[in-house]
Write a protein that holds these residues in place. Structure first.
Motif, PDB file in Angstrom:
ATOM      1  N   ASN A  99       0.905   1.106  18.677  1.00 28.10           N
ATOM      2  CA  ASN A  99       0.046   2.574  18.708  1.00 28.10           C
ATOM      3  C   ASN A  99      -0.346   1.864  19.593  1.00 28.10           C
TER       4      ASN A  99
ATOM      5  N   LYS B 175       0.470  -1.403  -0.022  1.00 27.57           N
ATOM      6  CA  LYS B 175      -0.166   0.180  -0.199  1.00 27.57           C
ATOM      7  C   LYS B 175       0.772   1.060  -0.083  1.00 27.57           C
TER       8      LYS B 175
ATOM      9  N   ASN C  91       5.035   1.192   6.478  1.00 27.42           N
ATOM     10  CA  ASN C  91       4.015   1.580   7.455  1.00 27.42           C
ATOM     11  C   ASN C  91       2.306   2.358   7.164  1.00 27.42           C
ATOM     12  N   ASP C  92       1.947   2.617   8.170  1.00 29.72           N
ATOM     13  CA  ASP C  92       0.115   2.906   7.709  1.00 29.72           C
ATOM     14  C   ASP C  92       0.829   4.452   6.932  1.00 29.72           C
ATOM     15  N   ILE C  93      -0.014   4.529   6.383  1.00 34.75           N
ATOM     16  CA  ILE C  93      -0.048   5.554   6.062  1.00 34.75           C
ATOM     17  C   ILE C  93      -0.813   7.094   6.599  1.00 34.75           C
ATOM     18  N   SER C  94      -1.269   6.599   7.331  1.00 38.21           N
ATOM     19  CA  SER C  94      -2.482   7.329   7.875  1.00 38.21           C
ATOM     20  C   SER C  94      -1.555   8.368   9.445  1.00 38.21           C
ATOM     21  N   ASP C  95      -0.435   7.533   9.426  1.00 43.74           N
ATOM     22  CA  ASP C  95       0.489   7.683  10.913  1.00 43.74           C
ATOM     23  C   ASP C  95       1.480   8.070  10.291  1.00 43.74           C
ATOM     24  N   ARG C  96       2.347   7.914   9.729  1.00 44.51           N
ATOM     25  CA  ARG C  96       2.884   9.318   8.759  1.00 44.51           C
ATOM     26  C   ARG C  96       3.238  10.545   9.472  1.00 44.51           C
ATOM     27  N   LYS C  97       2.453  11.263   9.826  1.00 45.20           N
ATOM     28  CA  LYS C  97       2.120  12.261  10.568  1.00 45.20           C
ATOM     29  C   LYS C  97       2.821  12.286  12.205  1.00 45.20           C
TER      30      LYS C  97
ATOM     31  N   ILE D 218       1.353  -0.200  13.527  1.00 44.49           N
ATOM     32  CA  ILE D 218       1.163   0.737  12.427  1.00 44.49           C
ATOM     33  C   ILE D 218       2.215   0.799  11.295  1.00 44.49           C
TER      34      ILE D 218
END
Length: 187
Positions: free
Chosen positions: A85, A53, A110-116, A91
């Motif tokens: 998390n 992904k 990594n989960d794209i949403s957790d890059r932040k 994640i």
């Protein structure tokens, strides 16, 4: 020419100010990291899914299969690391190659949403601390050549403030050894 890897002394590492800020941010997110010595097929599937992904999101052409990752992790020199998390959900992953006092980064997912929440900075810092405790001296980020789809990867890896290393240049091989000097002259 472009450097193709960054190596750093684990004991004497000096992160950029951006890296330091991102590690602090990740620490505030109550993340936990682990060197996964006991993994199962579910973990391998999760890594494969997450990696592919992320590759799609970043526009990389390279994808991995379940069997490739399972085979890789069955070798004693490869180590899987993960980040969870505060809900105990994995994640991020990273696979590294460890040989004697040298460690090389191989795959990250990594989960794209957790890059932040700076999960990758957190995981690399954990891996370096873990490796130092295991007697490893040098970390090699591997494959950093910048390009249209890889600039963010290059910038991330550059923040470790290591030494840029170029691989040995071009290689020329010809079956007939008498032709080799001629080919070098033509080049």
């Amino acid at each position: 020419s472009t450097p193709l890897t960054i190596q750093t002394s684990i004991e004497n590492r000096h992160y950029s100010s951006d890296w330091k800020r991102n590690i602090r941010k990740a620490n505030e997110s109550q993340l936990t990291a682990d060197a996964m010595h006991d993994w199962d097929d579910g973990i391998v599937y999760r890594f494969t899914e997450m990696y592919n992904k992320m590759a799609e999101f970043k526009g990389f052409g390279h994808h991995v299969t379940f069997y490739q990752i399972k085979k890789l992790l069955s070798d004693q020199h490869f180590q899987l690391f993960s980040v969870k998390n505060n809900e105990n959900k994995i994640i991020a992953f990273r696979i590294v190659f460890i040989f004697k006092d040298f460690i090389t980064d191989v795959y990250a997912a990594n989960d794209i949403s957790d890059r932040k929440i700076s999960v990758n900075h957190f995981l690399i810092d954990y891996i370096l601390n873990y490796s130092q405790n295991q007697g490893v001296e040098t970390f090699d980020f591997a494959r950093i050549a910048p390009g249209n789809t890889a600039n963010s990867v290059y910038q991330f890896k550059e923040g470790i403030r290591g030494s840029f290393v170029q691989y040995n240049g071009e290689w020329l091989f010809c079956q007939k050894y008498l032709y080799r000097p001629i080919l070098y002259c033509i080049k």
